[in-house]
Design a protein around this motif. Structure first.
Motif, PDB file in Angstrom:
ATOM      1  N   GLY A 154      -4.806  -3.707  13.474  1.00  0.00           N
ATOM      2  CA  GLY A 154      -5.079  -2.286  13.610  1.00  0.00           C
ATOM      3  C   GLY A 154      -3.903  -1.491  13.083  1.00  0.00           C
ATOM      4  O   GLY A 154      -3.044  -2.034  12.374  1.00  0.00           O
ATOM      5  N   ILE A 155      -3.878  -0.201  13.452  1.00  0.00           N
ATOM      6  CA  ILE A 155      -2.808   0.657  12.975  1.00  0.00           C
ATOM      7  C   ILE A 155      -2.253   1.461  14.157  1.00  0.00           C
ATOM      8  O   ILE A 155      -3.015   2.044  14.937  1.00  0.00           O
ATOM      9  CB  ILE A 155      -3.307   1.550  11.814  1.00  0.00           C
ATOM     10  N   ALA A 156      -0.921   1.459  14.282  1.00  0.00           N
ATOM     11  CA  ALA A 156      -0.249   2.148  15.389  1.00  0.00           C
ATOM     12  C   ALA A 156      -0.200   3.647  15.094  1.00  0.00           C
ATOM     13  O   ALA A 156      -0.386   4.057  13.945  1.00  0.00           O
ATOM     14  CB  ALA A 156       1.157   1.591  15.552  1.00  0.00           C
ATOM     15  N   PRO A 157       0.089   4.461  16.120  1.00  0.00           N
ATOM     16  CA  PRO A 157       0.156   5.913  15.883  1.00  0.00           C
ATOM     17  C   PRO A 157       1.140   6.280  14.769  1.00  0.00           C
ATOM     18  O   PRO A 157       0.933   7.260  14.053  1.00  0.00           O
ATOM     19  CB  PRO A 157       0.624   6.470  17.235  1.00  0.00           C
ATOM     20  N   ASP A 158       2.203   5.491  14.566  1.00  0.00           N
ATOM     21  CA  ASP A 158       3.160   5.833  13.505  1.00  0.00           C
ATOM     22  C   ASP A 158       2.755   5.260  12.146  1.00  0.00           C
ATOM     23  O   ASP A 158       3.521   5.340  11.180  1.00  0.00           O
ATOM     24  CB  ASP A 158       4.569   5.343  13.875  1.00  0.00           C
ATOM     25  N   GLY A 159       1.557   4.670  12.063  1.00  0.00           N
ATOM     26  CA  GLY A 159       1.065   4.215  10.773  1.00  0.00           C
ATOM     27  C   GLY A 159       1.377   2.769  10.443  1.00  0.00           C
ATOM     28  O   GLY A 159       0.950   2.263   9.402  1.00  0.00           O
TER      29      GLY A 159
END
Ligand code: ADP
Ligand code: ASP
Ligand code: MG
Length: 424
Positions: A154-159
């Motif tokens: 997936g992708i974290a809030p910071d990208g």
């Protein structure tokens, strides 16, 4: 769940594990199954794992790259870079699956976690999915394109890229089934369903037609790796119809469903195990209020998952504190405890990394006494020493010497009569 909007094709999520996509032949075999469902009229979302053995190889690279100079053991590594490396296996198989489907005349396109996007927390290495944006994907369904999703990522809030913990492609699959309102989520693997215990350890293990979400959740969290724990949690919360099936044989699998949908039930429905556990004892810590918080607080902040905890009876104002954790978390745990040595006041740490955990699970335990004593008797009869015990409403777990793991699983399977069908 399974809320089919009027005017759109029914949706299906099909997940293929590592052995099911281990080479091009197997990918072709899996793609044939997808094609069959496409021909029935489904919009299919395929979720793939990395090829068998691939993720282990990538993890090993990370560990070796993080070995402090001269050390035999790997050190602590940067979990953001761990994720960048280990997410790679699924990128390969999703592309290959899309290509194979196209070759078969099934229009398909691959999607990495960040492309969908599959949004997660920033807990690198064990991230949780917070949201799946399905708009782009659904638009492509409208164009007749089926989706192949790289599981596990997936992708974290910071990208940055995240991964969902080992076995996480199951969770990707269930999360997509929930987000898309799929009719079913089919998990294709190298066994043809959920068994009373791991059939690779006990050949007399029996396949279950159905298993309750709650029992499956307990079995998974206690080590039965056929489904990742978080995937069962999500299926239970969003009422996803979850099936475990063989990639290689056309036989009925196991349906994970509500307790009410199950007619016959043993008191104990399964035995789970976790092979690579460790037991840590902090010797002579002050026996005072707040001592447990001063030990387990720093461990939690370091992301260590503590399992069983025992505080021994104290003498002279001192006590021993014992806990268990996964073997691969020892380095993290000792680093956290060393850092707090002055505040906690321990004199010695004793680590036993030769233990395993065996658990008996069953919702029938809520209304039947005697499961624990039957378990202890069966282990005693085989001369297996119990080091730590924990119980909950529907399980009893023990920590034992790893050498006796297989023996313990088999003798408990026999003691609870699990090879026989339950009485109606
Ligand atoms: P995949 O790569 O398809 O995700 P996994 O290796 O993660 O497959 O999970 C399937 C394996 O889970 C089986 O090969 C089996 O050895 C193991 N397993 C452990 N407990 C059970 C159980 N109770 N029922 C079925 N399989 C189990
Ligand atoms: N490839 C990842 C793993 O081996 C995820 C998965 O297979 O579910 O843990
Ligand atoms: Mg798996």
């Amino acid at each position: 769940m399974s809320t089919q909007a009027p005017g759109r094709a029914p949706r299906l999520v099909m997940k293929f594990g590592g052995t099911s996509v281990a080479d091009l032949d197997r990918i072709r075999n899996a793609a044939m199954r997808v094609k069959r469902e496409v021909e029935k009229g489904y919009d299919v979302t395929v979720v793939v794992s990395a090829m068998a053995g691939e993720t282990n190889k990538l993890v090993e690279f990370v560990r070796n790259a993080s070995r402090p100079e001269g050390a035999n053991h790997p050190g602590l590594f940067d979990s953001r870079e761990y994720d960048a490396v280990v997410a790679a296996g699924e990128q390969v198989t999703s592309g290959l699956m899309a290509l194979t489907l196209q070759e078969m005349g099934v229009p398909a396109r691959s999607w990495m976690g960040w492309q969908v996007p599959v949004r997660t927390t920033d807990a690198h290495g064990a991230a949780r999915i917070t949201e799946i944006e399905t708009t782009n994907l659904e638009r492509k369904f409208g164009e007749g394109l089926h989706a192949v999703i790289a599981g596990f990522q997936g992708i974290a809030p910071d990208g940055r890229i995240t991964t969902l913990g080992r076995g996480g492609s199951d969770t990707t699959a269930v999360a997509f089934a929930a987000a898309l309102g799929a009719e079913r989520c089919d998990i294709y693997t190298d066994v043809d369903g959920v068994y009373t215990t791991d059939p690779r350890i006990e050949p007399k293990a029996r396949k279950l037609d159905r298993i309750a979400y709650e029992e499956m959740l307990e079995l998974a969290s206690l080590g039965a790796k056929v489904l990742q724990t978080r995937s069962v949690e999500l299926a239970m919360r969003y009422k996803v119809r979850l099936q475990v099936l063989s990639s290689f044989e056309d036989v009925p699998g196991t349906l994970v469903c509500d307790e009410e949908e199950i007619m016959e039930q043993n008191v104990v429905s399964g035995i789970a195990y976790s092979r690579d556990e460790a037991k840590v004892t902090l010797v002579k810590v002050p026996d005072r209020p707040g001592i447990a918080a001063s030990i387990f607080g720093p461990l939690a902040r370091s992301g260590v998952n503590v399992d069983m905890i025992v505080q021994n009876i104290g003498a002279d104002g001192m006590t021993d504190m014992t806990f268990s954790l996964g073997k691969d978390e020892i380095a993290k745990a000792t680093a956290a405890l060393e850092g707090e040595k002055a505040a906690i006041g321990w004199t010695d740490i004793v680590i036993d990394d030769t233990v395993a955990k065996v658990s008996v699970v069953g919702i029938g335990m809520r209304s039947h006494a005697g499961v624990a004593s039957k378990m202890f008797n069966a282990l005693a009869a085989d001369g297996v020493n119990i080091k730590v015990i924990t119980t909950s409403e529907i399980k009893v777990s023990v920590l034992i010497d790893r050498r006796y793991l297989e023996l313990a699983v088999r003798s408990l399977h026999a003691a609870f009569g699990l090879e026989q069908e339950p009485a109606a």
